[in-house]
Design an enzyme around this catalytic site. Structure first.
Site, mmCIF file in Angstrom:
data_model
loop_
_atom_site.group_PDB
_atom_site.id
_atom_site.type_symbol
_atom_site.label_atom_id
_atom_site.label_comp_id
_atom_site.label_asym_id
_atom_site.label_seq_id
_atom_site.Cartn_x
_atom_site.Cartn_y
_atom_site.Cartn_z
ATOM 1 N N CYS B 83 0.783 -1.517 -0.064
ATOM 2 C CA CYS B 83 0.102 -0.106 -0.148
ATOM 3 C C CYS B 83 0.847 1.182 -0.293
ATOM 4 O O CYS B 83 0.523 2.626 -0.108
ATOM 5 C CB CYS B 83 -0.918 -0.240 0.972
ATOM 6 S SG CYS B 83 -1.688 -1.633 0.996
ATOM 7 N N HIS B 332 -9.482 4.097 -1.079
ATOM 8 C CA HIS B 332 -8.182 3.772 -1.453
ATOM 9 C C HIS B 332 -7.565 2.756 -2.488
ATOM 10 O O HIS B 332 -7.680 1.214 -1.491
ATOM 11 C CB HIS B 332 -7.227 2.875 0.517
ATOM 12 C CG HIS B 332 -6.644 1.966 0.950
ATOM 13 N ND1 HIS B 332 -5.156 3.051 0.092
ATOM 14 C CD2 HIS B 332 -5.771 1.535 1.910
ATOM 15 C CE1 HIS B 332 -4.465 2.162 0.405
ATOM 16 N NE2 HIS B 332 -4.549 1.302 1.396
#
Ligand SMILES: [Zn+2]
Lengths: 134, 384
Positions: B83, B332
């Site tokens: 991420c 996200h």
């Protein structure tokens, strides 16, 4: 995703017997085994089996499961501080997950974990259950 | 080493973009960025993306983006740090410019996550953990952060209400951001009664699955000064790694990787955390924002929850965090997040954030995180 049988077979010492590596230089225990000790850079290890006993350091109850675990929900996953001083993550079973507390004594058992996607091969490993001192 | 400035930014609307492909969204964000800078040819492209292979059955993503961006033969590199892939793309582009190898270095962050169903997306994300010793046992990413939350609550008395307030604040900010996936306010009660995912993380404590892309163009400061455009200067970078498995860390209630990365970034910029006006941080789960603000030194360990409740990190607080809405409200798309944090920082520093503009924003910090804290990349940006 379908994986070759060797992907799981090679993890047998850790998953079936909880074999760890004890650094011959600084005595730090590593689970899983490593080729170099992050504490002292030592490269020689003795194989030791974890006792399987420890206490719950933190835990959660999984309500939305990944593929392959849906039948088990709700189930607890915790980090156990083993009596050897290291930490191990696994499911905590044979209990009411709502009643678990940090500090609970637990002991490892050999259990079915999951099934490999397309091959259907059953994967085994360790889970923890409340330590009733039996 | 060249000083490095950001001369252009761009991003797509984030959400479930069924009609758009990986290449569509990455090129759309990159074109907006190049148009913003007034540049049509770049010297290098860095693509930050976590898992085109598992999300889209497509790798070789550097070349794919360069090709469809009309930049054939330009050197293109794909970087990955779960991420934190976006933050890593910005750092890599920085090194291209600082070293003198590139004059115009484009960083694109992108993830197209809705081409697979929820189970497969969860699997793809779980590969950012220690697969054989974490995901194998049925833990999920909400579960990993839940383990940290339980440890933090036990050690410091952090409350469910304090965790929920992070989401309330970020959704308020996101409601002012037209690019956000969920630009809607939520109440404390809605957060605290939403579906339980992994105790104590409820649905409204968790960032969503998102398609999206963001891009920034980096140039030497000397070049930026001649371009007659507003720019921001990257004055600090901090990058650190930690154990891949959460259980091997010394303290589950602390994100040491963030502390180390922050110290490096602040030292490079010659600043302390008191010199920072606002931050965009990696609130993949509500507990993460609380632990990150503690690791950055905004507050003492254990004070993240009370400080959030007291409004310290609100848009009009003394240390605003996530004016964009954060991962929670903005969305996200994992590889895009780190780049979008930098995009928001630049927009704020330029004074172009409209209703969510922070007053007198001169110095910004962005913090991007990989996995359960096995990597973190921090940038410090300044208006000049
Ligand atoms: Zn050693």
């Amino acid at each position: 995703m379908a994986m070759h049988v060797a992907r799981n077979w090679r993890e047998t010492p850790e998953r079936y017997r909880m074999e760890a590596a004890k650094c011959k230089k600084c005595s730090a225990i590593h689970f899983p085994a490593r080729l170099i000790c992050p504490e002292c850079q030592g490269r020689e290890f003795a194989t030791v089996r974890l006792s399987g006993k420890g206490e719950l350091a933190t835990f959660t109850i999984i309500r939305v499961a990944p593929t392959g675990f849906g039948d088990l929900t709700p189930y607890a996953v915790g980090i156990v501080k083993m009596d050897e001083g290291i930490h191990v993550m696994a499911q905590i079973v044979d209990c009411n997950p709502e009643e678990l507390k940090i500090g609970d004594r637990v002991v490892s058992q050999f259990r079915r974990i999951n099934q490999e996607g397309k091959t259907g091969m059953i994967l085994y490993g360790y889970k923890f259950v409340p330590d009733l001192g039996l | 080493m060249n000083e490095v400035a950001i001369i252009g930014v761009g991003m797509t609307k984030w959400g479930e973009l069924w009609e758009k492909s990986f290449r569509d969204i990455s090129v759309e964000a990159a074109l907006k960025c190049l148009d913003d800078a007034g540049v049509d040819k770049v010297d290098s492209i860095t693509v930050g993306t976590m898992s085109g292979g598992l999300f889209n059955a497509q790798e070789h993503l550097g070349s794919l983006v360069a090709d469809y961006l009309g930049q054939r033969f330009v050197p293109a590199t794909r970087v990955e740090s779960a991420c934190a892939s976006g933050g890593l793309a910005v750092k890599t582009a920085y090194m291209e410019v600082a070293s003198g190898i590139s004059q115009y270095a484009l960083a694109v962050g992108v993830e197209k996550m809705t081409d697979v169903d929820g189970g497969d997306a969860t699997f793809a994300l779980a590969t950012a953990s220690d697969y054989d010793y974490e995901a194998f046992h049925g833990i999920t990413f909400p579960g990993l952060y839940a383990l940290m939350a339980v440890a933090h609550m036990k050690k410091y008395g952090t409350s469910l209400e304090q965790l929920a307030q992070v989401s309330v604040k970020n959704h308020h900010n996101g409601s002012l951001n037209p690019h956000a996936q969920f630009p809607c306010a939520v109440t404390l009660d809605q957060v605290m009664t939403s579906t339980m995912v992994a105790d104590p993380m409820r649905l409204l404590h968790c960032s969503p699955i998102t398609d999206g892309s963001a891009a920034v163009l980096l140039v030497p400061l000397a070049v930026a000064k001649k371009m007659n455009k507003p720019y921001a200067v990257i004055t600090g970078i901090g990058h650190a790694s930690d154990t891949i498995a959460l259980c091997q860390r010394k303290d589950f209630a602390k994100l040491e990787v963030v502390e180390v990365a922050a110290q490096r970034a602040l030292k490079m910029a010659g600043k302390t955390i008191r010199d920072i006006d606002f931050a965009e941080v990696h609130d993949c789960f509500s507990i993460a924002e609380i632990m990150v603000m503690e690791a950055l030194g905004v507050v003492e360990s254990g004070q993240g929850g009370p400080a959030t409740m007291n409004g310290l990190t609100a848009l009009d607080g003394d240390f605003p965090i996530n004016p964009s809405g954060g991962l929670k409200s903005k969305g996200h798309p994992v590889g895009a997040t780190g780049v979008a944090q930098v995009v928001e920082a630049v927009i704020q520093l330029r004074g172009q954030a409209g209703p969510r503009q922070i007053k007198n924003a001169r110095t910004a910090l962005t913090q991007n995180m990989g996995g359960s804290g096995a990597s973190s990349i921090i940038h410090i940006l300044e208006a000049r």
